[in-house]
Write a protein that holds these residues in place. Structure first.
Motif, PDB file in Angstrom:
ATOM      1  N   GLU A 652     123.015  48.192  15.390  1.00 50.14           N
ATOM      2  CA  GLU A 652     123.090  47.697  14.018  1.00 50.14           C
ATOM      3  C   GLU A 652     122.750  48.844  13.075  1.00 50.14           C
ATOM      4  OE1 GLU A 652     121.966  43.384  13.258  1.00 50.14           O
ATOM      5  OE2 GLU A 652     120.368  44.474  12.225  1.00 50.14           O
ATOM      6  N   ILE A 653     123.688  49.160  12.143  1.00 50.55           N
ATOM      7  CA  ILE A 653     123.579  50.347  11.283  1.00 50.55           C
ATOM      8  C   ILE A 653     123.886  49.954   9.842  1.00 50.55           C
ATOM      9  CG2 ILE A 653     124.396  52.714  10.905  1.00 50.55           C
ATOM     10  CD1 ILE A 653     125.503  52.715  13.730  1.00 50.55           C
ATOM     11  N   HIS A 654     123.114  50.477   8.924  1.00 48.45           N
ATOM     12  CA  HIS A 654     123.383  50.264   7.502  1.00 48.45           C
ATOM     13  C   HIS A 654     124.643  51.036   7.096  1.00 48.45           C
ATOM     14  CE1 HIS A 654     122.816  50.489   3.115  1.00 48.45           C
ATOM     15  NE2 HIS A 654     122.081  49.387   3.249  1.00 48.45           N
ATOM     16  N   PRO A 655     125.423  50.508   6.139  1.00 47.78           N
ATOM     17  CA  PRO A 655     126.665  51.191   5.732  1.00 47.78           C
ATOM     18  C   PRO A 655     126.459  52.644   5.296  1.00 47.78           C
ATOM     19  CG  PRO A 655     126.623  48.972   4.840  1.00 47.78           C
ATOM     20  CD  PRO A 655     125.282  49.194   5.475  1.00 47.78           C
ATOM     21  N   ARG A 656     125.355  52.954   4.616  1.00 46.62           N
ATOM     22  CA  ARG A 656     125.137  54.336   4.169  1.00 46.62           C
ATOM     23  C   ARG A 656     124.969  55.272   5.359  1.00 46.62           C
ATOM     24  NH1 ARG A 656     121.371  52.655  -0.444  1.00 46.62           N
ATOM     25  NH2 ARG A 656     119.689  53.506   0.820  1.00 46.62           N
ATOM     26  N   LEU A 657     124.237  54.818   6.367  1.00 49.62           N
ATOM     27  CA  LEU A 657     124.042  55.633   7.558  1.00 49.62           C
ATOM     28  C   LEU A 657     125.351  55.754   8.333  1.00 49.62           C
ATOM     29  CD1 LEU A 657     121.990  57.171   9.260  1.00 49.62           C
ATOM     30  CD2 LEU A 657     121.370  55.022  10.367  1.00 49.62           C
ATOM     31  N   ALA A 658     126.115  54.663   8.401  1.00 51.49           N
ATOM     32  CA  ALA A 658     127.410  54.709   9.084  1.00 51.49           C
ATOM     33  C   ALA A 658     128.370  55.668   8.386  1.00 51.49           C
ATOM     34  CB  ALA A 658     128.007  53.306   9.134  1.00 51.49           C
ATOM     35  N   ALA A 659     128.325  55.694   7.057  1.00 54.59           N
ATOM     36  CA  ALA A 659     129.208  56.602   6.317  1.00 54.59           C
ATOM     37  C   ALA A 659     128.855  58.055   6.599  1.00 54.59           C
ATOM     38  CB  ALA A 659     129.114  56.302   4.820  1.00 54.59           C
ATOM     39  N   ARG A 660     127.565  58.368   6.656  1.00 55.74           N
ATOM     40  CA  ARG A 660     127.161  59.737   6.982  1.00 55.74           C
ATOM     41  C   ARG A 660     127.612  60.135   8.379  1.00 55.74           C
ATOM     42  NH1 ARG A 660     121.990  58.518   4.795  1.00 55.74           N
ATOM     43  NH2 ARG A 660     120.973  58.852   6.814  1.00 55.74           N
ATOM     44  N   LEU A 661     127.615  59.174   9.279  1.00 55.29           N
ATOM     45  CA  LEU A 661     128.016  59.432  10.653  1.00 55.29           C
ATOM     46  C   LEU A 661     129.534  59.434  10.799  1.00 55.29           C
ATOM     47  CD1 LEU A 661     126.937  59.716  13.621  1.00 55.29           C
ATOM     48  CD2 LEU A 661     127.143  57.234  13.790  1.00 55.29           C
ATOM     49  N   THR A 685     126.013  46.671   8.814  1.00 58.72           N
ATOM     50  CA  THR A 685     125.482  45.546   8.043  1.00 58.72           C
ATOM     51  C   THR A 685     124.451  46.022   7.038  1.00 58.72           C
ATOM     52  OG1 THR A 685     124.209  43.488   8.204  1.00 58.72           O
ATOM     53  CG2 THR A 685     123.789  45.142   9.885  1.00 58.72           C
ATOM     54  N   THR A 686     124.404  45.343   5.910  1.00 58.22           N
ATOM     55  CA  THR A 686     123.365  45.622   4.917  1.00 58.22           C
ATOM     56  C   THR A 686     122.069  44.896   5.245  1.00 58.22           C
ATOM     57  OG1 THR A 686     124.172  43.796   3.558  1.00 58.22           O
ATOM     58  CG2 THR A 686     125.030  46.003   3.056  1.00 58.22           C
ATOM     59  N   ALA A 687     122.023  44.186   6.373  1.00 61.37           N
ATOM     60  CA  ALA A 687     120.831  43.422   6.748  1.00 61.37           C
ATOM     61  C   ALA A 687     119.752  44.286   7.378  1.00 61.37           C
ATOM     62  CB  ALA A 687     121.216  42.302   7.715  1.00 61.37           C
ATOM     63  N   ILE A 688     119.962  45.597   7.420  1.00 61.05           N
ATOM     64  CA  ILE A 688     118.960  46.492   7.984  1.00 61.05           C
ATOM     65  C   ILE A 688     118.694  47.626   7.008  1.00 61.05           C
ATOM     66  CG2 ILE A 688     120.617  47.991   9.208  1.00 61.05           C
ATOM     67  CD1 ILE A 688     118.554  47.975  11.561  1.00 61.05           C
TER      68      ILE A 688
END
Length: 738
Positions: A652-661, A685-688
């Motif tokens: 489970e990954i926040h969108p900002r972290l996923a975008a960096r990755l 998800t924004t739930a984290i």
């Protein structure tokens, strides 16, 4: 085989939900609603409804397995398998001493089996090296509870008190997924005008139900609790009369809390000062309030202090030992509470007695018919025991646990298990750990045996046998009886669970967890009895004939209020004397279990987690469960309906972290820590929190979350730090990192 429904309890979590079982033509059972049990009132989660799937012959083990000269597990007779185990344990003891033999148990074992396993380790093997996977469950809460209250019981009040309280703070718990039938207590709390505050770095299904959700950085729950206590003091909300009359140690705890001012706590936790102030207001304004913790704050290298800080908050506000108020722990495993009360834990004897207490040793030794000096002292805690496999510990007997998946730093634990000279496993299925064994013994399941468990409320319950186990399957009690005999101890290890429980009653008598007033007869007609329940003598001949004659007669006896069928529902049976102890649903209302009857404040201060993020590992990992799977998944991963709902691991990954990755939904992502690497699909998800990733821990293989987790131990509870460690993310097949 019985043709009528048998009332019993679910084999999974510590709610121990009531259910009825009816035998089916295929040799399994059908689950139906049992509305009379107050915890679930008939409701069951998917795991409980599908539990009979594990009874099918094509799913479970039905023959002993022995590893042959070519390294393959092959079917064997019971005598061959038991002789092999006894011979190897005997050889290890002779060559290396008794402590070279280890015993590892499980929180799913009944009280009778947990008790017998602890007795077997200490009396037959003479080893101090015994612990169980319940150490990974609520040991930090237990340690903190004993420090503060003098006694640990998961919940010191029944679940039915929760909806009647004014406010509940739920810390690091997600009951909507981990024990779904319990969610109604929190729903009813809100319907009654109470407030639910959920503290979790993720916006879980439980957090979505909350009036206020705080999302602290993982590993900062201690600072958060201290910050709330600081505000309680600063805003004049301390219950001074209560503190003066029912506690000790306040001044030191007060000084420690005052060093954690709101702005400082905001920087540590990420929880804003207005949120801190609102939490204090919501908690302090009602007449009653509770704090309930679970694995989030407990599975940390400072878990005992963290729980202690939440207890201090309850004590300072007069929220302990009063009606509808208090601190409690939501135990996870089905018999995690009873499993440690009666001898599986490295430092404890039955009745929750301390192994290094001479009086406790003398009492239990007398019941066991041995010299107190023959009992070994305290041994290693669970992770330390696993870490010593293949070196100090050369042979291991393991029951009802799957540490290859569930232990921290799991790849290392797997290496240590492979390094053993000999491993014997008793289990229902061929788990990942059992697959490494030299001998595997197939044992009975919940619906095939009678025994007691102790729920998260401290409610002792009777599970009743509904069907007969398949040919080739034996109970754990039979296994220990046969091994004891082969190792020279012919008596003291009965196979009848009621006979074992009668001995457990005597062994626990006078201890903190006193079961001596609880009998199978009583449990057969009540919805459980809360310990402590000391014995009170009843007149000779006062018990009904209907339940005389052992287990079979008990199973045939009717369950209503009167086993003889003569007392109207809801009334006290005439055969029970009015002086019989009623059990103790609510602890500490008059005094705490300390020598002076007062609760103790324990001063604590914030400290960092064992492994903070850095440039190389900049992200925090936290772990947990999903609704359709349970613990290591050894059982639930074999149920088609549950696998369809939760087929595998994810990150489970926040969108900002996923975008960096550069990761999209469903892309494989590698999570790397200093201990290992796991790969699973991304769930964005924004739930984290943006600085945190989450993985469930139910799966083996490349998605094994516990390949990553940190075994840094709490100095008091010896709990590993499952809930927070530093990781980096890698897009699989590329060099990019985030």
């Amino acid at each position: 085989m019985q043709n009528t429904a048998t009332p019993t309890h679910c084999p999974y979590c510590a709610l121990q939900c009531g259910m009825n079982l009816t035998p089916t033509p295929d040799g399994t059972v059908e689950v139906s609603e049992r509305a009379d049990f107050p915890v679930n009132r008939g409701a069951l989660c998917g795991k409980g409804r599908t539990a009979p799937a594990l009874l099918a012959r094509n799913v479970r083990l039905t023959s002993p397995l022995v590893r042959d000269a070519g390294g393959t597990l092959v079917p064997a007779s019971w005598d061959e398998a038991l002789d092999r185990i006894a011979g190897e344990l005997r050889r290890t003891r002779a060559a290396h001493g008794p402590d070279a033999v280890g015993v590892f148990g499980g929180g799913g074992l009944t009280n009778e089996k947990a008790y017998t396993l602890g007795k077997f380790a200490r009396v037959v093997l003479g080893t101090s090296q015994i612990d169980y996977n319940g150490r990974f469950c609520m040991s930090s809460a237990a340690a903190a509870g004993i420090k503060a209250f003098g006694l640990d019981r998961g919940l010191p009040f029944p679940l039915e008190d929760i909806p009647k309280s004014g406010c509940v703070i739920l810390v690091g718990s997600n009951p909507a997924e981990t024990m779904p039938p319990s969610l109604r207590f929190f729903t009813e709390l809100k319907e009654n005008g109470g407030t639910l505050i959920v503290i979790d770095p993720r916006r879980t299904r439980t957090a979505e139900q909350a009036d206020l959700h705080l999302a602290p950085r993982p590993g900062t729950d201690l600072a958060l609790a201290l910050g709330l206590l600081h505000l309680v003091i600063a805003e004049g909300r301390v219950d001074e009369e209560y503190v003066r009359e029912r506690t000790t140690g306040w001044e030191d705890a007060r000084a420690a809390a005052m060093a954690h001012w709101p702005e400082y706590v905001e920087r540590i936790t990420g929880v804003s000062v207005p949120e801190l102030r609102e939490t204090v207001r919501l908690f302090c304004e009602p007449e009653s309030a509770m704090v309930l913790t679970a694995r989030g704050p407990e599975q940390q290298s400072k878990g005992t202090d963290t729980v202690g800080a939440w207890i201090n908050l309850c004590l300072a506000t007069g929220r302990a030992g009063r009606p509808l108020s208090g601190y409690g722990c939501l135990t996870g495993q089905g018999n995690g509470q009873g499993g440690r009360e009666h001898g599986q834990k490295a430092d404890q004897l039955p009745g929750y007695r301390k192994l290094d207490d001479p009086a406790a040793r003398a009492h239990v030794a007398e019941v066991w018919g041995v010299d107190p000096d023959s009992l070994p002292g305290p041994g290693r805690s669970a992770y330390e025991l696993l870490d010593a496999l293949g070196t100090d510990i050369r042979s291991l007997l393991l029951m009802a646990s799957n540490p290859v998946v569930s232990a921290p730093r799991a790849a290392h634990v797997e290496e240590r298990i492979r390094a053993l000279d000999f491993l014997a496993v008793c289990d229902v299925v061929l788990s990942e750990t059992a697959a490494l064994a030299d001998v595997v013994l197939p044992v009975t399941q919940w619906a095939e045996e009678t025994g007691t468990t102790t729920s998260l409320e401290g409610r002792v319950l009777l599970r009743r046998r509904a069907i007969t186990a398949p040919d080739g399957v034996r109970s754990d009690l039979e296994v220990l009886h046969e091994l004891a005999a082969r190792l020279g101890v012919e008596k003291g290890f009965p196979t009848d669970p009621e006979e074992v429980f009668e001995e457990l009653r005597r062994a626990s008598a006078g201890g903190p967890a006193d079961y001596s007033g609880i009998t199978y007869r009583r449990l057969a007609e009540e919805n459980g009895v809360f310990w402590p329940c000391p014995a009170v003598e009843e007149p000779a001949g006062s018990l009904p004939e209907a339940v005389d004659g052992g287990e079979d007669a008990l199973l045939d006896a009717p369950l209503p209020d009167d086993p003889a069928g003569e007392t109207p529902a809801g009334e006290t049976p005439a055969w029970r004397t009015p002086t019989a102890h009623p059990g103790t649903p609510r602890l500490f209302l008059d005094r705490f279990a300390t020598p002076d009857g007062r609760a103790r404040f324990v001063p604590v201060s914030h400290r960092a987690i064992a492994e903070e993020p850095d440039d190389e590992y900049p992200v925090l990992l936290t772990t947990g469960r999903v609704v359709a799977q349970y613990q290591s998944g050894a059982q639930t991963r074999r149920v088609a309906e549950l696998n369809a709902a939760a087929p595998g691991p994810f990150v489970e990954i926040h969108p900002r972290l996923a975008a960096r990755l550069g990761a999209a939904e469903g892309d494989p992502v590698a999570v790397v820590s200093r201990r290992g690497r796991a790969v699973a699909p991304a769930r964005i998800t924004t739930a984290i929190r943006p600085d945190t990733v989450f993985m469930p821990f139910h799966w083996p293989g490349e998605g094994r979350a516990n390949s990553l987790t940190n075994p840094a131990l709490d100095p008091t509870s010896r709990m590993p730090e499952f809930k927070a460690c530093a990781v980096r993310l890698e897009a699989v097949g590329e060099d990019r990192a985030g």
